[in-house]
Design a protein around this motif. Sequence first.
Motif, short mmCIF file in Angstrom:
data_model
loop_
_atom_site.label_atom_id
_atom_site.label_comp_id
_atom_site.label_asym_id
_atom_site.label_seq_id
_atom_site.Cartn_x
_atom_site.Cartn_y
_atom_site.Cartn_z
N SER A 74 0.81 -1.22 0.00
CA SER A 74 0.00 0.00 0.00
C SER A 74 0.84 1.27 0.00
N PHE A 77 0.68 3.46 -2.97
CA PHE A 77 -0.50 4.31 -3.12
C PHE A 77 -0.35 5.61 -2.34
N THR A 105 -8.88 3.36 -6.34
CA THR A 105 -8.30 2.52 -5.28
C THR A 105 -8.87 1.11 -5.34
N VAL A 253 -2.50 5.34 -9.37
CA VAL A 253 -2.89 4.24 -8.50
C VAL A 253 -2.14 2.95 -8.81
N LEU A 294 -5.41 -0.90 1.88
CA LEU A 294 -5.78 0.09 0.88
C LEU A 294 -6.92 0.98 1.34
N SER A 297 -4.99 3.59 3.08
CA SER A 297 -4.34 4.47 2.09
C SER A 297 -5.34 5.40 1.43
N PHE A 298 -6.56 4.90 1.18
CA PHE A 298 -7.60 5.75 0.60
C PHE A 298 -7.95 6.90 1.53
N ASN A 301 -5.15 9.49 1.43
CA ASN A 301 -5.23 10.26 0.18
C ASN A 301 -6.41 11.22 0.21
#
Length: 522
Positions: A74, A77, A105, A253, A294, A297-298, A301
Amino acid sequence: MMVPQEPDENSLLLNRVVESEEDEETAYESSEKIEIRIEENEINLDEDEDSSSTVPPFSWKKLWLFTGPGFLMSIAFLDPGNLEGDLQAGAIAGYSLLWLLMWATIMGLLIQLLSARLGVATGRHLAELCREEYPPWARFAIWFMTELALIGADIQEVIGSAIAIQILSHGVLPLWAGVIITALDCFIFLFLENYGVRKLEAVFAVLIGMMALSFAWMFGETKPSGKELLIGVLVPKLSSKTIRQAVGVVGCVIMPHNVYLHSALVQSRKIDPNKKGRVQEAINYYSIESAAALLISFVINLFVTTVFAKGFYDSKEADNIGLVNAGQYLQEKYGGGVFPILYIWGIGLLAAGQSSTITGTYAGQFIMGGFLNLRLKKWLRSLITRSFAIVPTMVVALVFDTSDATLDSLNEWLNVLQSIQIPFALIPLLCLVSKEQVMGIFKIGPTLKMVAWSVAVLVMLINGYLLVDFFSSEVSGIFFSSAVCAVTVAYVAFIIYLILRGISLPTWLSQASLKRFTQTGI
């Protein structure tokens, strides 16, 4: 007296395969792999041959033991290139592209799950399988393209770290000094590797935590609109003014080197390939932990995008903001507070840059070892891999240290370089994971295959749009146009070759595939 029997042809072939594989490069030595403890209620499953295909019941303890590879994956990302895409999307498009960030994502998760599935089911990572399945000329071409993508990503990551060091040193350390400091991370990586995989994964967890805390702090300081955030995530919007930012969100991505990396990371756990239930169990746990990684990570972001959407959307600074000057703009907009927001941004950027450069070194080891089957000591392989990126990065730092606009332009060129390489990770992955000769019973079904190819084609088309848009504005003249056309024809022809070969991979098995089929039945 018994007369020894002559071994048959298959036995001789299998013995040669075993002997040759003993000399092959492997992702992890057996002593480095983490033992997955079998719980009391699973003992009968291992003893009963009829139950070897049964997946053991879910266990939180086992999920913890499998947790790690997805979080390392991850990091890609959350690298500085992604952060720059986030802040530009927020500043120029506001909250309107958050839905696209979410779906991008999800698409990235699908590709990474297929990479993990390939590594678990075959016991080999993508670079090794490419070495087996493609002829030498194609194999070296894919390796060269993948190395270019890795170098491009590494330059962005090292520059991102150097910018963070410059911010945190209050400008005392120039960009080139930050590059030298960041270059030392390969030795940190080697030091951590000596203490085992779990210690290395723990360090990455700390770095991800630093990013989450820093950007969450910024989110709390700037107080973006919760209503607009929710609408941005749930309601798709796209205008002609934000096409380039939308393309950047999707393009950032899927990183070519990350596809190769994940298929190798999952081999850090000991999994018995003879027991299909254990293989499926590992795939299930890796899917859960990758999805969790993830999701985090989303959210990170999303924090970055909304902070810059709140502060700079529809402002005169929106078109000029980039990784180099973002911290200063934040400081001018929101001031000091308890802890200056400039330094909060610098800490988050440093964590992103350092973690991504270390995973870049990790990926470089697997890619070089897998494609070339190099039997090199880890320190030498790390030094070679790091040199590929540090030398050009040092040149960049010395030449562009005083020009923010030039660094941003360079970043666009590096994004294009990585976009060009995406097919050379996606096409081999999707072709191999669909083949029974390679995957056995773990090959993907027709529905998942259709969805995966649709995602891959969509990503490649989006990146194709980015390339056309970029070259049409940056490259001009008859000479350059002719050269670009010639390279484009060769590039497209090679992609078509990879697709056609994937559709009709040889029905015979390579020697290594024969060994796997004979020993495990997959």
